[in-house]
Design a protein around this motif. Structure first.
Motif, short mmCIF file in Angstrom:
data_model
loop_
_atom_site.label_atom_id
_atom_site.label_comp_id
_atom_site.label_asym_id
_atom_site.label_seq_id
_atom_site.Cartn_x
_atom_site.Cartn_y
_atom_site.Cartn_z
N THR A 260 -19.38 -42.66 -12.30
CA THR A 260 -19.55 -42.17 -11.29
C THR A 260 -21.58 -42.21 -11.68
O THR A 260 -21.84 -41.90 -12.91
CB THR A 260 -19.30 -40.55 -10.93
N LYS A 262 -24.84 -40.42 -11.98
CA LYS A 262 -25.37 -38.49 -12.08
C LYS A 262 -26.47 -39.30 -11.76
O LYS A 262 -27.56 -38.60 -11.99
CB LYS A 262 -25.20 -39.01 -13.67
N ASP A 281 -25.16 -44.27 -2.30
CA ASP A 281 -24.58 -44.40 -3.50
C ASP A 281 -24.29 -45.85 -3.86
O ASP A 281 -24.86 -46.72 -4.90
CB ASP A 281 -23.12 -43.49 -4.06
N GLN A 285 -25.45 -48.50 -6.94
CA GLN A 285 -24.51 -49.55 -7.38
C GLN A 285 -24.36 -50.90 -6.97
O GLN A 285 -22.70 -51.37 -7.59
CB GLN A 285 -22.60 -49.00 -6.35
N SER A 348 -26.58 -44.83 -15.41
CA SER A 348 -26.38 -43.77 -14.32
C SER A 348 -26.98 -42.98 -13.76
O SER A 348 -26.11 -42.71 -12.71
CB SER A 348 -25.18 -43.44 -14.28
#
Length: 669
Positions: A260, A262, A281, A285, A348
């Motif tokens: 995931t 952060k 997100d 990604q 991340s």
């Protein structure tokens, strides 16, 4: 009193007396308008409910000559079934929250109708800014066109005006207007100056950036697919970058390695870490990264020539399981802007860089990321890119938007204006005469420097000295720190002889002036009403209390003056003023929820120190928002100890702890 109790009481106090709108607390679309223009039907689209404009009382409309067109054929969106047509200058007027940045969107779709919408030519403007000039609707066919703007609104009312060109008309299918999260667009941003043939770029700092408007030109999901308006928290669309990359042979699309992202879902602070409103997100990604051995990646994006553009570049190291492995440079127009992007954030953790660039005459803006060959993994990448045109303020923003229907001024309006003018002149004359009278009574303000009077024996005595009998035997003043004493002459110089222009506050004790001492220190000078005995006990108590305590959350007493009949207290200057001003003054930035909590905790720590950290204990007795001051970093400091009492909190019942002061206090119990 335990510090936890103080914190809870102050939290309740702040909630009760706050301005009640928290842009950063559980952000939602405040004062939201999603309008289905030319229709009385509500439409659900992209997770938003567009209200038919014929069924709602807001916004207020000022349509001189308008009509409605309806499309019966298939359309890409239900919003494009209808349109509002303007045959003369017309406007929508909205109720807004002042001093906040809003998203403004227009939907245009020229469907087939008796009025050929694709022939429309018109302007769209808002107070201070032309958003669309000489707009030609011929490019608003399938799949439609959305024009998006960021505008800071400083008034309670906001007008959007449509102005058809001669022998033409204007139209719109839907309008969106909603407040944005507090820090989505910064008020200060780095500015990159392209210097052409000299081959250098200069990075300077630009403040007050929000005084401009922004028009979205490109929003790219680098290395990924189209991100729809349903996916983005602010209903933005992100397009693939493939058509803009100039060296695709050097790049590869890379997905997230797993896990995931952060980032704190509730964090809405001001960069560089991304929050859920900065970008979704899915943008972080995916990315494009350099292939091994490649020199870098470049994108060439169409822009307006010789114009300022705001660029936001999104990054997230989705490739490595370990941090500190990649570092690379950001290049614009072949000039180095940032030598080390990815300055060791956590793996991340999404982040971004903002920069303003003045485009050259080519009509293209070139952005590159180049690997640093000395890094552990020589690689460069980019996850997302946003580019917006900067629109400069074109005129003053009116205090009020006049009704454009009022071509003729009626007699009542004329009479009212004349009467109002006479009343205003009368008020000004009364104030003028009153000021003259006051100055005659108190030649202190803005007069020549004060002459310090003496007694018949040629000696000047202060009020404190007289009170404690210094005339008789030179007895010491109990509990007073004479090292804090400042001469009246020095304070006259510091405040330009108590110039009324230096007044920054008025209280029961008297006026507060901003001053600068001889050593350059900025101070707040609180001067009592001259010649009055009222306030002497508070004056004495303030000196006694503050001369023996020091704490980061208590205002420091710099000194005092008690020459002849003067009572003057000198404090450290608190840049941000009172907590009350910051809660209620709409001209000041709204405090975030985190700032409010920090202020609450800081004030509680100050009270706790008074209660438990001072020998004997001190009870404030006048705790309220005007007695909590904020320094330049919004650190809270408790002030005004004139009504304080010394004595333990849990014994000696003869010590008065009754609450004093004015309405708005916080009971110390």
């Amino acid at each position: 009193m335990p510090i936890q109790h103080s914190i809870l009481l102050l939290a309740a106090f702040l909630l009760q007396f706050s301005s009640l709108h928290f842009p950063s607390l559980g952000y939602d679309h405040q004062n939201t308008y999603f309008i289905n223009c030319g229709s009385n039907i509500n439409v659900n689209e992209s997770n938003n409910l567009y209200i038919g404009e014929s069924t709602t009382t807001y916004p207020r409309t000022n349509f001189r000559e308008s009509s409605i067109q309806t499309n019966q054929s298939s359309v890409p969106s239900p919003l494009y079934q209808t349109a509002r047509i303007f045959h003369s200058e017309s406007s929508y007027e909205f109720t807004t929250v002042p001093n906040n940045t809003y998203m403004v969107r227009f939907h245009f779709y020229s469907f087939s109708s008796p009025v050929n919408l694709y022939t429309a030519k018109f302007n769209v403007s808002v107070p201070g800014f032309p958003l669309l000039q000489n707009f030609d609707a011929k490019n608003t066919t399938n799949p439609g066109l959305i024009k998006e703007y960021f505008v800071k609104i400083i008034r309670k009312r906001f007008k959007i005006t449509f102005t058809p060109q001669i022998s033409s008309f204007a139209f719109v299918n839907a309008i969106e207007l909603f407040m944005l999260p507090t820090h989505l667009i910064p008020d200060s941003v780095a500015r990159f100056t392209y210097t052409g043939s000299t081959g250098r770029g200069l990075s300077t700092y630009s403040n007050n950036f929000l005084s401009r408007a922004l028009e979205t030109k490109h929003r790219l999901n680098v290395g990924g697919e189209n991100v729809t308006r349903q996916t983005d928290n602010l209903s933005r669309e992100w397009l693939p970058d493939d058509s803009y990359i100039t060296d695709p042979q050097n790049a590869k699309d890379s997905p997230f390695f797993g896990g995931t992202l952060k980032r704190d879902p509730d964090d809405e602070s001001d960069g560089p870490n991304s929050n859920k409103y900065t970008a979704p997100d899915v943008v972080y990604q995916t990315a494009k990264e350099t292939l091994n051995g490649s020199n870098g990646l470049s994108w060439s994006v169409p822009v307006e020539k010789n114009t300022d553009h705001f660029i936001r570049l999104h990054f997230c190291d989705i490739f490595n399981q370990q941090s500190h492995l990649t570092a690379f440079a950001l290049i614009i127009y072949d000039n180095l802007v940032i030598s080390k992007v990815n300055s060791d954030p956590d793996v991340s953790s999404p982040y971004y860089y903002d920069v303003v660039v003045h485009s050259d005459g080519t009509g293209l803006l070139n952005v590159s990321v180049v690997p640093n060959i000395t890094s552990a993994i020589p690689k460069a990448f980019l996850n997302g890119l946003e580019l917006m045109k900067v629109i400069e303020l074109s005129g003053s923003i009116p205090l009020y938007d006049l009704d454009s229907n009022s071509k003729n001024i009626s007699l009542p309006v004329v009479v009212g204006s004349v009467v109002g003018g006479l009343v205003l002149i009368s008020v000004v004359m009364v104030l003028f005469l009153w000021i003259i009278k006051i100055r005659k009574q108190k030649p202190v303000e803005n007069s020549d420097l004060l002459k310090i009077p003496t007694t018949a024996e040629g000696t000047s005595y202060s009020r404190l000295e007289l009170h404690y009998g210094k005339i008789t035997q030179g007895s010491s003043l109990p509990n007073l720190n004479l090292g804090l004493k400042i001469s009246l002459l020095d304070l006259q110089f510091a405040t330009e002889n108590f110039d009324v222009k230096k007044i920054i506050g008025v209280g029961g004790f008297g006026n507060v002036y901003k001053g600068v001492l001889k050593n350059g220190m900025s101070v707040a000078v609180k001067r009592s009403v001259t010649g009055s005995d009222q306030g002497f006990p508070e004056f004495q108590t303030e000196i006694m209390v503050l001369s023996k305590i020091r704490h980061i959350h208590l205002v420091s007493l710099i000194g005092y003056c008690d020459e002849r009949d003067e009572m003057i207290l000198v404090y450290e200057y608190m840049e941000k003023g009172t907590l009350r001003d910051n809660l209620y003054n709409t001209n000041l930035p709204c405090l975030t929820w985190k700032q409010r909590l920090d202020i609450c905790i800081g004030a509680a720590k100050g009270l706790h120190y008074l209660h438990k950290g001072v020998a004997g204990g001190i009870i404030h007795r006048d705790m309220k928002s005007t007695n909590i001051l904020l320094d330049e970093n919004l650190v809270a400091k408790v002030a005004d100890f004139g009504l304080s009492r010394t004595g333990p909190l849990d014994q000696h019942s003869y010590v008065s702890t009754c609450v004093k002061g004015t309405f708005g206090y916080l009971d110390p119990d």
